[in-house]
Design a protein around this motif. Structure first.
Motif, PDB file in Angstrom:
ATOM      1  N   PRO A  89       0.829  -1.212   0.000  1.00 30.58           N
ATOM      2  CA  PRO A  89       0.000   0.000   0.000  1.00 30.58           C
ATOM      3  C   PRO A  89       0.859   1.257   0.000  1.00 30.58           C
ATOM      4  N   ALA A  90       0.296   2.337  -0.518  1.00 36.31           N
ATOM      5  CA  ALA A  90       1.052   3.580  -0.663  1.00 36.31           C
ATOM      6  C   ALA A  90       1.501   4.151   0.672  1.00 36.31           C
ATOM      7  N   PHE A  91       0.784   3.839   1.763  1.00 39.25           N
ATOM      8  CA  PHE A  91       1.148   4.429   3.056  1.00 39.25           C
ATOM      9  C   PHE A  91       2.393   3.815   3.677  1.00 39.25           C
ATOM     10  N   VAL A  92       2.876   2.692   3.149  1.00 39.44           N
ATOM     11  CA  VAL A  92       4.026   2.011   3.757  1.00 39.44           C
ATOM     12  C   VAL A  92       5.276   2.882   3.638  1.00 39.44           C
ATOM     13  N   GLY A  93       5.930   3.073   4.779  1.00 32.28           N
ATOM     14  CA  GLY A  93       7.148   3.872   4.821  1.00 32.28           C
ATOM     15  C   GLY A  93       7.863   3.646   6.137  1.00 32.28           C
ATOM     16  N   PRO A  94       8.684   4.570   6.580  1.00 31.62           N
ATOM     17  CA  PRO A  94       9.459   4.383   7.819  1.00 31.62           C
ATOM     18  C   PRO A  94       8.611   4.162   9.066  1.00 31.62           C
ATOM     19  N   ALA A  95       7.355   4.602   9.061  1.00 27.79           N
ATOM     20  CA  ALA A  95       6.495   4.412  10.225  1.00 27.79           C
ATOM     21  C   ALA A  95       5.716   3.096  10.180  1.00 27.79           C
ATOM     22  N   THR A  96       6.052   2.248   9.233  1.00 29.55           N
ATOM     23  CA  THR A  96       5.366   0.965   9.050  1.00 29.55           C
ATOM     24  C   THR A  96       6.318  -0.180   9.366  1.00 29.55           C
ATOM     25  N   CYS A  97       5.794  -1.209  10.016  1.00 28.78           N
ATOM     26  CA  CYS A  97       6.527  -2.472  10.145  1.00 28.78           C
ATOM     27  C   CYS A  97       5.921  -3.457   9.162  1.00 28.78           C
ATOM     28  N   VAL A  98       6.719  -3.981   8.271  1.00 24.53           N
ATOM     29  CA  VAL A  98       6.282  -4.990   7.309  1.00 24.53           C
ATOM     30  C   VAL A  98       6.816  -6.348   7.762  1.00 24.53           C
ATOM     31  N   ILE A  99       5.904  -7.267   8.049  1.00 26.71           N
ATOM     32  CA  ILE A  99       6.276  -8.633   8.404  1.00 26.71           C
ATOM     33  C   ILE A  99       6.058  -9.490   7.174  1.00 26.71           C
ATOM     34  N   ALA A 100       7.134  -9.942   6.558  1.00 25.68           N
ATOM     35  CA  ALA A 100       7.066 -10.757   5.345  1.00 25.68           C
ATOM     36  C   ALA A 100       7.052 -12.229   5.741  1.00 25.68           C
ATOM     37  N   VAL A 101       6.011 -12.944   5.308  1.00 23.05           N
ATOM     38  CA  VAL A 101       5.826 -14.336   5.704  1.00 23.05           C
ATOM     39  C   VAL A 101       5.759 -15.217   4.467  1.00 23.05           C
ATOM     40  N   SER A 102       6.650 -16.177   4.388  1.00 21.39           N
ATOM     41  CA  SER A 102       6.614 -17.171   3.314  1.00 21.39           C
ATOM     42  C   SER A 102       7.194 -18.469   3.860  1.00 21.39           C
ATOM     43  N   TYR A 103       6.362 -19.499   3.920  1.00 20.06           N
ATOM     44  CA  TYR A 103       6.823 -20.771   4.472  1.00 20.06           C
ATOM     45  C   TYR A 103       7.967 -21.334   3.639  1.00 20.06           C
ATOM     46  N   SER A 104       7.807 -21.317   2.318  1.00 13.98           N
ATOM     47  CA  SER A 104       8.864 -21.834   1.444  1.00 13.98           C
ATOM     48  C   SER A 104      10.034 -20.868   1.352  1.00 13.98           C
ATOM     49  N   GLY A 105       9.734 -19.583   1.502  1.00 15.24           N
ATOM     50  CA  GLY A 105      10.756 -18.563   1.291  1.00 15.24           C
ATOM     51  C   GLY A 105      10.926 -18.167  -0.151  1.00 15.24           C
TER      52      GLY A 105
END
Length: 355
Positions: A89-105
């Motif tokens: 989303p456009a709002f993602v920036g330094p004030a956002t924590c993004v948790i990337a989840v992928s079982y396989s990677g």
């Protein structure tokens, strides 16, 4: 008869050749295991200046994000969003924590979102079993939790959900969850004795619902918030484990549209069965809506109601989810389908890899 098929251990083992039922049986054990290794790896979120959390993933790897959003919405100090695409989303920036989840990677959408999060300066955390995502996290010195592998991603829900849950709790964004996790494990162990293959259909709610849905199209109704994620999980598990269509909607929104759609065409409506998932402590008007809808408005499409067990919200959420895990596998087995293979997904991946 389908119930005799589901009560025949030899036929079940022959059809369930990849042992999806065994993976489902192990779900209660995933929660304490995930608690232990997450605490050992010690990943916490930076909360100063944090305005929102985005969990990015697809399929089974995103399901934990749905559950976390539904569970934590009432208590979390910042909003939680679940992202299921290449772009953030456009709002993602330094004030956002993004948790990337992928079982396989190796999920290509998640890898693209991870790189975008890094480029935008977002706080980034990874939950994975390995693959390219782990390589990138190690390259970039990004905090990460490595989970056990060897399962289908959709069968590793406990491993993928608990790390994100603990990150929020241990960082002070939600109240501590250890007691709720303990109760959830107790409830799931109790349910496992009721739902497992050795329990005959006459005493097994998941097998009974599978027989009820055989030859039908399930529509799962729940309430917005806590049980919404469980209903969507039922839908996707029926899709993958039973190779069957299924649909989900929530109260009170469905009372403003979907209930009008149970009049025609008659031949199609004969195939629909509505399953209602219900947690405790509902808003009294929602309870009234469920009563009127199921008793007066759905007609022959009305099916069964499944009520949550346990005291805490987390235990109730997982109790509903666990019935759906078993039900979806039993439904596939009642059609003579091995619940594990997802041939169309694999075909799509092969075609995409061709460029």
């Amino acid at each position: 008869m389908r119930d005799l098929y589901l009560d025949d251990p030899v036929r079940l083992r022959e059809t369930d050749s990849s042992d999806m039922l065994g993976a489902i049986y192990g779900l209660p054990d995933q929660l304490p295991a995930a608690l232990a290794y997450t605490r050992t790896q010690g990943v916490r979120l930076r909360t100063e200046g944090l305005l929102q959390i985005v969990i990015t993933g697809l399929g089974g790897s995103a399901a934990g994000g749905d559950l976390l959003r539904g569970y934590a919405a009432a208590a979390c100090k910042v909003p939680i969003f679940v992202n299921r695409q290449y772009e953030l989303p456009a709002f993602v920036g330094p004030a956002t924590c993004v948790i990337a989840v992928s079982y396989s990677g190796n999920t290509e959408e998640t890898l693209a979102a991870y790189e975008e999060a890094r480029a935008r300066g977002a706080q980034t955390v990874v939950i994975t079993g390995g693959g390219e995502l782990l390589r990138l996290a190690e390259r970039d010195s990004v905090p990460h939790v490595v989970v056990p592998t060897g399962l289908q991603p959709r069968a590793a829900l406990g491993y993928l959900f608990v790390p994100a849950l603990l990150m929020l709790a241990d960082s002070g964004l939600i109240p501590e969850v250890d007691e709720e996790l303990s109760e959830t494990v107790e409830v799931l162990h109790r349910l496992r004795g009721l739902l497992a293959p050795d329990t005959p259909t006459a005493h097994n709610p998941a097998k009974q619902i599978a027989c009820h849905l055989h030859g039908k199209i399930p529509v799962i109704h729940s309430t917005a918030g806590l049980t919404e994620a469980a209903a969507y999980r039922w839908k996707t598990q029926i899709n993958e484990n039973a190779n069957s269509p299924a649909y989900a909607h929530v109260y009170p929104e469905l009372n403003h549209n979907e209930i009008v759609g149970f009049d025609v065409p008659g031949a199609a409506l004969e195939l629909i069965r509505v399953i209602t998932l219900r947690a405790r402590d509902l808003h009294p008007r929602i309870g009234k809506r469920i009563e009127i809808t199921t008793q007066e408005l759905l007609g022959p499409c009305n099916g069964v109601e499944v009520r949550a067990e346990g005291e805490s919200p987390l235990a109730q959420l997982f109790s509903l989810l666990y019935v759906g895990e078993y039900l979806s596998a039993y439904l596939g087995l009642s059609y003579g389908i091995d619940p594990t293979p997802v041939q169309k997904i694999e075909q799509l991946k092969r075609r995409l890899a061709e460029g």
